[in-house]
Design an enzyme around this catalytic site. Structure first.
Site, PDB file in Angstrom:
ATOM      1  CG  ASN A 124      -1.780   1.150   1.660  1.00  0.00           C
ATOM      2  OD1 ASN A 124      -1.898   2.175   0.599  1.00  0.00           O
ATOM      3  ND2 ASN A 124      -2.213   1.153   2.415  1.00  0.00           N
TER       4      ASN A 124
ATOM      5  CE  LYS B 117      -0.160   3.230   4.838  1.00  0.00           C
ATOM      6  NZ  LYS B 117      -0.015   3.122   6.315  1.00  0.00           N
TER       7      LYS B 117
ATOM      8  CG  HIS C 138      -5.831   1.679   5.536  1.00  0.00           C
ATOM      9  ND1 HIS C 138      -5.310   2.679   6.383  1.00  0.00           N
ATOM     10  CD2 HIS C 138      -4.675   0.841   5.359  1.00  0.00           C
ATOM     11  CE1 HIS C 138      -3.898   2.601   6.489  1.00  0.00           C
ATOM     12  NE2 HIS C 138      -3.843   1.262   5.998  1.00  0.00           N
TER      13      HIS C 138
ATOM     14  CD  GLU D  11      -2.847   5.413   6.892  1.00  0.00           C
ATOM     15  OE1 GLU D  11      -2.689   5.211   5.747  1.00  0.00           O
ATOM     16  OE2 GLU D  11      -1.773   4.968   7.563  1.00  0.00           O
TER      17      GLU D  11
ATOM     18  CD  GLU E 115      -3.330  -2.795   7.588  1.00  0.00           C
ATOM     19  OE1 GLU E 115      -2.345  -2.821   7.146  1.00  0.00           O
ATOM     20  OE2 GLU E 115      -3.736  -1.750   7.236  1.00  0.00           O
TER      21      GLU E 115
ATOM     22  N   GLY F 299       2.723   2.461  10.801  1.00  0.00           N
ATOM     23  CA  GLY F 299       3.593   3.416  10.543  1.00  0.00           C
ATOM     24  C   GLY F 299       4.347   3.850  11.776  1.00  0.00           C
TER      25      GLY F 299
ATOM     26  CB  SER G 169       5.392  -1.616  11.890  1.00  0.00           C
ATOM     27  OG  SER G 169       5.047   0.006  12.227  1.00  0.00           O
TER      28      SER G 169
HETATM   29  P1  PGA Z   1       2.919   0.466   7.448  1.00  0.00           P
HETATM   30  O1  PGA Z   1       1.521   0.387   6.952  1.00  0.00           O
HETATM   31  O2  PGA Z   1       3.482  -0.925   6.927  1.00  0.00           O
HETATM   32  O3  PGA Z   1       3.840   1.595   7.108  1.00  0.00           O
HETATM   33  O4  PGA Z   1       2.870   0.460   9.024  1.00  0.00           O
HETATM   34  C1  PGA Z   1       0.497  -0.725   6.910  1.00  0.00           C
HETATM   35  C2  PGA Z   1      -0.702  -0.197   6.277  1.00  0.00           C
HETATM   36  O5  PGA Z   1      -1.204   0.844   6.584  1.00  0.00           O
HETATM   37  O6  PGA Z   1      -1.225  -0.897   5.487  1.00  0.00           O
END
Ligand code: PGA
Length: 255
Positions: A9, A11, A94, A96, A164, A170, A210
């Site tokens: 992803n 983003k 997601h 976010e 997640e 992140g 992460s």
């Molecule tokens: P990240 O994001 O690997 O940067 O922690 C994972 C995600 O949001 O799918």
């Protein structure tokens, strides 16, 4: 038999030029890895260019979001009909989207249903926030999110679920393999009750938050965890290829 699955992803990162450059760096490395379904999810504006670059390869394309109507006066939105010409998958729910853009369980549910009706395969994201985790509410939260997202949807095999935990996204603070495996097992039980046991047994459930080349093995060495949804580490060609390679190698061994 569940085919391991790794999605990147990107983003809100990469211009079209940068996306093309990244695909150029990744294509050969990823293309030759067998035994894993590989999916890249660049920003909307790069989907056309990336779709062209991935043609004839074993790498699939996904979008990061979608609106729940198919067409009309919804300025700025992207519909499943636009996406399905370009990609096979779409990330929905997601964290976010949920936390920065106010997506409720109800909105996620509408999106999941319209994606499925339009032959797009949802990668449905669920996960608890830090306070919920600390209050021991992880199972309650993911149960609510999964149940609400699939409310009224016919049982299907072309759904992927990603667990997640919000506190792991992140932050560099991944869950432990055991924590992730236990919650993923719980999600599979929820799916079995909601739909049926054999469908639940065949759905891929990923861990995300992460994930790096240094910790991917910890997750996919658990038979319950079918792969990963990777954010930051999917923006580096070498690192992402290593995550996919390790997944192929370890899953191939524990089959
Ligand atoms: P990240 O994001 O690997 O940067 O922690 C994972 C995600 O949001 O799918």
């Amino acid at each position: 038999m569940r085919i391991p699955f790794v999605a990147g992803n990107w983003k809100m990162n990469t211009t079209v030029t940068e996306a093309e450059q990244l695909i150029f760096e990744m294509l050969e490395k990823l293309d030759r890895i067998e035994g894993v379904e590989k999916v890249l999810c660049p920003p909307f504006v790069s989907l056309v260019a990336v779709n062209m670059m991935l043609r004839g390869s074993s790498i699939k394309l996904g979008a990061q979001n979608m609106y729940f109507e198919t067409a009309g006066a919804y300025t700025g939105e992207i519909s499943p009909l636009m996406l399905r010409e370009l990609c096979e998958f779409v990330i929905l729910g997601h964290s976010e989207r949920r936390w920065y853009f106010g997506e409720t369980d109800e909105i996620v549910n509408k999106k999941v249903k319209v994606a499925l009706t339009n032959k797009l395969k949802p990668i449905l994201c669920v996960g608890e926030r830090l306070a919920e985790n600390e209050a021991g509410k992880t199972e309650e939260v993911v149960n609510r999110q999964v149940t609400a997202a699939l409310n009224g949807a016919e049982p299907v095999s072309n759904l992927v679920v990603a667990y997640e935990p919000v506190w792991a996204i992140g932050t560099g603070k991944a869950a432990s393999g055991e924590q992730a495996a236990a919650t993923i097992q719980f999600i599979r039980d929820v799916l079995a009750k909601l739909w049926n046991k054999s469908i639940a047994q065949n759905l891929r459930i990923l861990y995300g938050g992460s994930v790096t080349r240094a910790n991917i093995a910890e997750f996919i060495s658990h038979p319950e965890i079918d792969g990963a949804l990777v954010g930051g580490a999917s923006l580096k060609a070498e690192e992402f290829a290593s995550i996919v390679e390790q997944t192929a190698e370890i899953k191939g061994r524990i089959k």
